[in-house]
Design a protein around this motif. Sequence first.
Motif, short mmCIF file in Angstrom:
data_model
loop_
_atom_site.label_atom_id
_atom_site.label_comp_id
_atom_site.label_asym_id
_atom_site.label_seq_id
_atom_site.Cartn_x
_atom_site.Cartn_y
_atom_site.Cartn_z
N LEU A 72 5.39 -9.04 4.41
CA LEU A 72 4.10 -8.31 3.88
C LEU A 72 4.81 -7.18 2.83
N ASN A 120 1.75 -11.91 10.71
CA ASN A 120 1.12 -11.48 9.20
C ASN A 120 -0.37 -11.37 9.19
N GLU A 121 -0.94 -12.17 9.97
CA GLU A 121 -2.26 -12.28 9.84
C GLU A 121 -2.94 -11.08 10.63
N THR A 124 -2.06 -8.07 8.42
CA THR A 124 -2.92 -7.88 7.25
C THR A 124 -4.47 -7.52 7.52
N THR A 128 -5.78 -4.03 6.13
CA THR A 128 -6.81 -3.97 5.07
C THR A 128 -8.09 -3.22 5.66
N LEU A 134 -2.39 -4.21 0.34
CA LEU A 134 -1.31 -5.19 0.38
C LEU A 134 -1.17 -5.84 -0.97
N GLU A 136 0.83 -8.74 -3.64
CA GLU A 136 1.05 -10.04 -3.62
C GLU A 136 2.64 -10.38 -4.55
#
Length: 142
Positions: A72, A120-121, A124, A128, A134, A136
């Motif tokens: 991330l 990661n999920e 995230t 968030t 975050l 990209e």
Amino acid sequence: MPIKQISIFVENKPGRLADITSLVAEKGIDIRALSIADTTDYGILRLIVNDPEKAEAALKDSGLTVSMTNVLGIGIPDEPGGFSRAIRVLADAGISVEYAYAFITPEVGAAYVIIRVENNEDATAVLTKAGIKLIEQNEIFA
């Protein structure tokens, strides 16, 4: 929003880092961030590049041991406590950070940090919800 990171097993001997980075450069691959962790005999070179698939193929073709990992990227204010606030959000949610490394951004007053976490999920969602930006892969090279 995972970012693809290239990890390369590197023998700890003079010239190996120069050889690897020269190979990447010859293939027209731009390195935006890197981290190297070493022991007496070897190290792990971690790269964030503009074309991870091309980098992975080129490095493997040259006989190196290479893997691609999803990590991330977070954007933080470049000020005292900017990193601490983001990492505190993860700690309070019980999410461990395996490693992290930072690099500058084109934007004055901001920094990017690459973090490796187990899930990661989950990270995230927590980041968030806390309003942590975050980033990209394409933002790193914009």
